[in-house]
Write a protein that holds these residues in place. Structure first.
Motif, short mmCIF file in Angstrom:
data_model
loop_
_atom_site.label_atom_id
_atom_site.label_comp_id
_atom_site.label_asym_id
_atom_site.label_seq_id
_atom_site.Cartn_x
_atom_site.Cartn_y
_atom_site.Cartn_z
N SER A 90 0.84 -1.19 0.00
CA SER A 90 0.00 0.00 0.00
C SER A 90 0.88 1.26 0.00
CB SER A 90 -0.92 0.00 1.22
OG SER A 90 -0.17 0.04 2.41
N VAL A 92 1.02 5.53 1.56
CA VAL A 92 0.48 6.57 2.42
C VAL A 92 0.81 7.91 1.77
CG1 VAL A 92 0.56 5.25 4.57
CG2 VAL A 92 2.57 6.54 3.87
N GLU A 93 -0.03 8.92 2.06
CA GLU A 93 0.15 10.23 1.43
C GLU A 93 -0.02 11.34 2.45
OE1 GLU A 93 -2.06 10.89 -2.20
OE2 GLU A 93 -2.24 8.73 -2.56
N TRP A 94 0.62 12.46 2.15
CA TRP A 94 0.43 13.66 2.96
C TRP A 94 0.90 14.88 2.19
CZ3 TRP A 94 4.19 10.05 4.36
CH2 TRP A 94 5.52 10.47 4.25
N SER A 111 3.76 18.04 8.36
CA SER A 111 2.67 17.56 7.52
C SER A 111 1.43 18.40 7.83
CB SER A 111 2.40 16.08 7.77
OG SER A 111 2.06 15.84 9.12
N ASP A 116 -1.87 10.85 6.20
CA ASP A 116 -1.92 9.43 6.57
C ASP A 116 -0.90 9.13 7.67
OD1 ASP A 116 -3.90 8.93 4.69
OD2 ASP A 116 -2.51 8.12 3.19
N VAL A 117 0.24 9.82 7.63
CA VAL A 117 1.27 9.69 8.65
C VAL A 117 1.67 11.11 9.08
CG1 VAL A 117 3.60 8.88 9.19
CG2 VAL A 117 2.16 7.55 7.63
N PRO A 144 1.23 4.77 11.44
CA PRO A 144 -0.16 4.35 11.29
C PRO A 144 -0.36 3.03 12.04
CG PRO A 144 0.97 4.38 9.16
CD PRO A 144 1.95 4.80 10.20
#
Length: 195
Positions: A90, A92-94, A111, A116-117, A144
């Motif tokens: 998968s 994760v995005e930010w 962020s 996501d993180v 996460p």
């Protein structure tokens, strides 16, 4: 943060300092406190500070040595969108925002809400004279899935403490030689073995 650095002569990032006040200063300096896990890594790169800073500051260059970064889309001088590999195939995005910066010295970021993180950090570039440039990265993040997520990320070699060390080593190789040494296996084999 410069006050915390006064009197220290080692190459370690502040978060890894044996001097408690320096480690506390590094954690306090992380913008807006985004992240409860702190990672600190440093490397000396045999290139001039302006060259190292300039390459790093063009965020579109970062995927060339940051193995888990899928893409970085630069919005403007202060904002960028990050897509990063996570365990299990998968991502994760930010969105990240630069909160403080001094050319050839440091970049701080955090962020944006909804990441996501959640993360924040500081990368410092210190002139080391004939040795080149000391690059120190201090990153705070919230894994996460909490502690379970951190354990899973570590198993898949995607935990930021592991990645920061590897990414800085690849950055050093790229800046000093113009290329990054690769394993004999192809990327898919490398990924399947969890390396």
């Amino acid at each position: 943060m410069s006050d915390a650095r006064e009197g220290l002569s080692d190459d370690a990032p502040l978060s890894a300092s044996k001097q408690a006040h320096a480690a506390d200063a590094a954690t306090d300096a992380l913008v807006e406190g985004k992240g409860s896990s702190v990672v600190g890594r440093a490397v000396t790169i045999n290139r001039p500070v302006a060259e190292v800073y300039g390459y790093f500051r063009d965020f579109q260059n970062l995927p060339s040595f940051m193995e888990n970064v899928v893409s970085i889309t630069v919005g403007d001088a202060q904002r960028s969108h990050w897509v990063v590999k996570a365990p299990g195939g998968s991502t994760v995005e930010w969105d990240a925002r630069i909160t403080a910066e001094e050319q050839n010295r440091f970049i701080e970021w955090t962020s944006e809400p909804g990441a996501d993180v959640a993360n924040s950090g500081r990368v410092e570039f210190r002139d080391a004279g004939a040795r080149g440039t000391v690059v120190s990265a201090t990153i705070a993040y919230d894994p996460p899935g909490g502690i379970i997520g951190k354990v899973i990320a570590k198993m898949f070699q995607r935990e930021p403490a592991i990645q920061a060390r590897r990414d800085l080593r690849r950055f050093k190789q790229l800046m000093e030689t113009g290329e990054i040494a690769t394993p004999a296996m192809n990327p898919k084999q490398f990924e399947e073995m969890g390396l």
